[in-house]
Motif scaffolding. Sequence first.
Motif, PDB file in Angstrom:
ATOM      1  N   SER A   2      36.795  62.160  37.043  1.00 16.07           N
ATOM      2  CA  SER A   2      36.690  62.761  38.372  1.00 16.07           C
ATOM      3  C   SER A   2      37.976  63.510  38.756  1.00 16.07           C
ATOM      4  N   ALA A   3      39.025  63.386  37.936  1.00 12.64           N
ATOM      5  CA  ALA A   3      40.306  64.016  38.288  1.00 12.64           C
ATOM      6  C   ALA A   3      40.149  65.526  38.443  1.00 12.64           C
ATOM      7  N   SER A   4      41.007  66.100  39.295  1.00  6.61           N
ATOM      8  CA  SER A   4      40.963  67.560  39.390  1.00  6.61           C
ATOM      9  C   SER A   4      42.183  68.114  38.640  1.00  6.61           C
ATOM     10  N   LEU A   5      42.042  69.302  38.115  1.00  7.58           N
ATOM     11  CA  LEU A   5      43.108  69.868  37.291  1.00  7.58           C
ATOM     12  C   LEU A   5      43.899  70.909  38.076  1.00  7.58           C
ATOM     13  N   LYS A   6      45.210  70.955  37.774  1.00 12.54           N
ATOM     14  CA  LYS A   6      46.050  71.999  38.409  1.00 12.54           C
ATOM     15  C   LYS A   6      46.598  72.901  37.316  1.00 12.54           C
ATOM     16  N   ALA A  62      39.456  77.913  23.629  1.00 10.55           N
ATOM     17  CA  ALA A  62      39.694  78.650  24.884  1.00 10.55           C
ATOM     18  C   ALA A  62      38.686  78.252  25.970  1.00 10.55           C
ATOM     19  N   GLU A  63      37.405  78.053  25.562  1.00  8.20           N
ATOM     20  CA  GLU A  63      36.403  77.787  26.607  1.00  8.20           C
ATOM     21  C   GLU A  63      36.560  76.410  27.253  1.00  8.20           C
ATOM     22  N   TYR A  64      37.355  75.528  26.638  1.00  6.46           N
ATOM     23  CA  TYR A  64      37.577  74.199  27.227  1.00  6.46           C
ATOM     24  C   TYR A  64      38.857  74.138  28.053  1.00  6.46           C
ATOM     25  N   LEU A  65      39.694  75.198  27.973  1.00  6.87           N
ATOM     26  CA  LEU A  65      41.005  75.110  28.625  1.00  6.87           C
ATOM     27  C   LEU A  65      40.895  74.862  30.131  1.00  6.87           C
ATOM     28  N   SER A  66      39.891  75.492  30.767  1.00  3.14           N
ATOM     29  CA  SER A  66      39.842  75.381  32.229  1.00  3.14           C
ATOM     30  C   SER A  66      39.296  74.033  32.693  1.00  3.14           C
ATOM     31  N   THR A  67      38.679  73.269  31.805  1.00  5.17           N
ATOM     32  CA  THR A  67      38.046  72.016  32.250  1.00  5.17           C
ATOM     33  C   THR A  67      38.660  70.769  31.600  1.00  5.17           C
ATOM     34  N   THR A  68      39.737  70.964  30.828  1.00  8.72           N
ATOM     35  CA  THR A  68      40.316  69.840  30.091  1.00  8.72           C
ATOM     36  C   THR A  68      41.810  69.732  30.388  1.00  8.72           C
ATOM     37  N   CYS A  69      42.299  68.496  30.579  1.00 11.86           N
ATOM     38  CA  CYS A  69      43.742  68.337  30.775  1.00 11.86           C
ATOM     39  C   CYS A  69      44.413  68.683  29.443  1.00 11.86           C
ATOM     40  N   TYR A  70      45.369  69.575  29.518  1.00  7.86           N
ATOM     41  CA  TYR A  70      46.012  70.119  28.319  1.00  7.86           C
ATOM     42  C   TYR A  70      46.769  69.033  27.553  1.00  7.86           C
ATOM     43  N   HIS A  71      47.153  67.967  28.242  1.00  7.25           N
ATOM     44  CA  HIS A  71      47.979  66.950  27.584  1.00  7.25           C
ATOM     45  C   HIS A  71      47.176  65.714  27.176  1.00  7.25           C
ATOM     46  N   CYS A  72      46.451  65.091  28.131  1.00  9.23           N
ATOM     47  CA  CYS A  72      45.746  63.857  27.753  1.00  9.23           C
ATOM     48  C   CYS A  72      44.294  64.137  27.364  1.00  9.23           C
ATOM     49  N   LEU A  73      43.872  65.394  27.495  1.00  8.22           N
ATOM     50  CA  LEU A  73      42.571  65.857  27.011  1.00  8.22           C
ATOM     51  C   LEU A  73      41.371  65.240  27.696  1.00  8.22           C
ATOM     52  N   ARG A  75      46.094  73.486  31.940  1.00  7.61           N
ATOM     53  CA  ARG A  75      45.818  72.817  33.217  1.00  7.61           C
ATOM     54  C   ARG A  75      46.060  71.320  33.014  1.00  7.61           C
ATOM     55  N   PHE A  76      46.520  70.654  34.062  1.00  6.45           N
ATOM     56  CA  PHE A  76      46.913  69.254  33.914  1.00  6.45           C
ATOM     57  C   PHE A  76      46.242  68.383  34.967  1.00  6.45           C
ATOM     58  N   CYS A  77      45.949  67.123  34.574  1.00  9.19           N
ATOM     59  CA  CYS A  77      45.266  66.220  35.508  1.00  9.19           C
ATOM     60  C   CYS A  77      46.259  65.530  36.426  1.00  9.19           C
ATOM     61  N   SER A  78      47.551  65.530  36.049  1.00 11.75           N
ATOM     62  CA  SER A  78      48.535  64.822  36.869  1.00 11.75           C
ATOM     63  C   SER A  78      49.924  65.399  36.607  1.00 11.75           C
ATOM     64  N   VAL A  99      54.603  66.969  33.206  1.00  8.49           N
ATOM     65  CA  VAL A  99      56.027  66.798  32.869  1.00  8.49           C
ATOM     66  C   VAL A  99      56.179  66.421  31.390  1.00  8.49           C
ATOM     67  N   GLU A 100      55.341  65.481  30.954  1.00  6.32           N
ATOM     68  CA  GLU A 100      55.429  65.055  29.544  1.00  6.32           C
ATOM     69  C   GLU A 100      55.173  66.227  28.597  1.00  6.32           C
ATOM     70  N   ALA A 101      54.108  66.991  28.898  1.00  7.59           N
ATOM     71  CA  ALA A 101      53.756  68.121  28.034  1.00  7.59           C
ATOM     72  C   ALA A 101      54.876  69.167  28.060  1.00  7.59           C
ATOM     73  N   TRP A 102      55.421  69.373  29.254  1.00  9.38           N
ATOM     74  CA  TRP A 102      56.464  70.391  29.401  1.00  9.38           C
ATOM     75  C   TRP A 102      57.644  70.087  28.463  1.00  9.38           C
ATOM     76  N   HIS A 103      58.100  68.830  28.529  1.00 12.77           N
ATOM     77  CA  HIS A 103      59.272  68.483  27.709  1.00 12.77           C
ATOM     78  C   HIS A 103      58.924  68.427  26.230  1.00 12.77           C
ATOM     79  N   ALA A 104      57.722  67.973  25.916  1.00 14.14           N
ATOM     80  CA  ALA A 104      57.388  67.784  24.501  1.00 14.14           C
ATOM     81  C   ALA A 104      57.108  69.106  23.791  1.00 14.14           C
TER      82      ALA A 104
END
Length: 551
Positions: A95-99, A68-79, A108-111, A116-121
């Motif tokens: 340096s990417a920002s997460l949305k 949980a503590e990494y969720l806000s700072t890590t891309c949920y899909h490519c990590l 949260r996702f970097c792109s 989209v990939e995570a959503w479908h998978a």
Amino acid sequence: MAELDSLIDSMISQRKAGEVNYIDDKYADTIKVESIPSKGQGVFAQRSLSVKDALCSLNVPTTMAIDAEYLSTTCYHCLIVTSTQLPLAQAGTASASLKDCGGCRKARFCSRECQVEAWHAYHKFECKIFKKVADDLPPPILRAVLRVVLLKDRNKIPEDEWTRISSLTSHEHILAGRGRSNITDMAEGIKHLAESSMTVEMIQRLIFIMRSNTIELPTPIHGPMGVMLEPLVAKFNHSCEPNLAIHRPQYTMKSRWMKSEQLSEDERQTFFQLIPLRDIQQGEELCISYVVPTVSVSARRKKLMDDYLFECNCPRCKSDMEASAELSKEHPTLPGQFEQWVKDVGRHLGRVSKDPSSLQKAGSVMAKSDRFYDYPTIYTTGDYPEIAMTIIFEALKSQEFDEALGNILRIYFLINPARLVGRHNPTNLYTIFLMLDIFDVVLGIKVPTGANDDKVKKWQQSLSERGLTESGLIYWREKVCADLRRRLESSAAKDLLVLVDERDMQAKQVSQTQGHGDEKKEGPESAEEEMRALLRIKEQKWSQVMRQNGC
Ligand SMILES: C[S@@+](CC[C@H](N)C(=O)[O-])C[C@H]1O[C@@H](n2cnc3c(N)ncnc32)[C@H](O)[C@@H]1O
């Protein structure tokens, strides 16, 4: 009745496990799975393996879950990690920002591509559930089970992968006999949340499977950040003196690494690798470590018994226990003194959130640990490294970088060499990367948010009072970088050298602009003397410490 069914199912699946193929054809000449009395199955080397070459490269596993503590700072899909939890200068982060995911606001996702990939998978199945339980997100292991249940219900797990997962050791035949446990409540909870057609017994078995087979989601520069289940890796048994480690190649820590044009097809398919920690002979059993290797022998054995239901009889456990017994015999009062000392440090650390000055008190008690230096058994069997690590993290949180550096140097010089297999052991690498981050801060190479030049001066002043001057800091930073380079060059983790190059370059630039180059002429002797003073190591012992460490 259901329990009996589940028991029978479990026994059938354990028997069938012998017939399930866990090894991809491309690794058939390298490793094989065999039965071992009292361990179930295990993996063996089919040929000799060099410490310099990765053993196998594996894809993103079907199931993983981020702490949980990494969720806000890590891309949920490519990590990729976009900022550290600690107020360092973000070294080693993308340096990417997460949305946020607009639905659950947890992932949260970097792109857009990752989203989209995570959503479908997988994410479209769990998103609503996360939204519902947002304030009480289940722990990673249960989220991993939830994902398997959701995917299986929708036929999204290929049949052979499902067979591999569901045939893994669950120990359910032992645990099922213990009556209705809170695991059953958890299984019911998952069934309800997922609105699943799977039986509670099957979900319960998946929880047991996860408990006994997940490993930490690794990153050498940020430490473990969640859990993953990879059926082949789950066939490797444990040793506290492992000959293999999990390695995440450096390119997997970059945004959208999977799609990068510069990567070969093989690299694009690789999320992590198994790498040897030493040269391995043909026929040797291949083992990883299921537990953090720095915890005490009793803590390791307790975790292995509680979570994996076995008593560890590896050579390290045996020698640690013998060494502890020997020490208590030769110095009957020492273990008691050590325990008291641990309590004193712990008492101060426990008060840090209420009284920030407690950190300094803990630090000054810690600094008096030199009376234990002559008894390395204390480090190899006790809780010393965990305490030192807690002080470091507390110190980083409150920007006491001088305190953090003093303690991480103790770990680097005195503790890790005595207890870790392989100079490129991920725990060693993590310690060194973190230490370099701290060096960079106290040298003003990277200034963390909220700090300024005055703070840098304050840290340097405090370190100088402890015996380490600015020129000494520069000397040791360079030396540690060179050590890290040597460790990586003679390992299968050479891809991480890029990160050392980056640090070297930044340090050179700063040292040129600040004119630090001249100060180095004070020479290695004085720098070594300073380090000895800081660590309170006697001169006779110093060469042994340096030899063991290889610095
Ligand atoms: C991840 S599985 C490893 C593969 C397992 N042996 C199998 O047959 O599938 C973990 C389980 O293997 C067994 N195991 C792993 N390491 C062991 C060891 N060093 N000694 C005894 N049993 C071990 C324990 O039953 C543990 O819960």
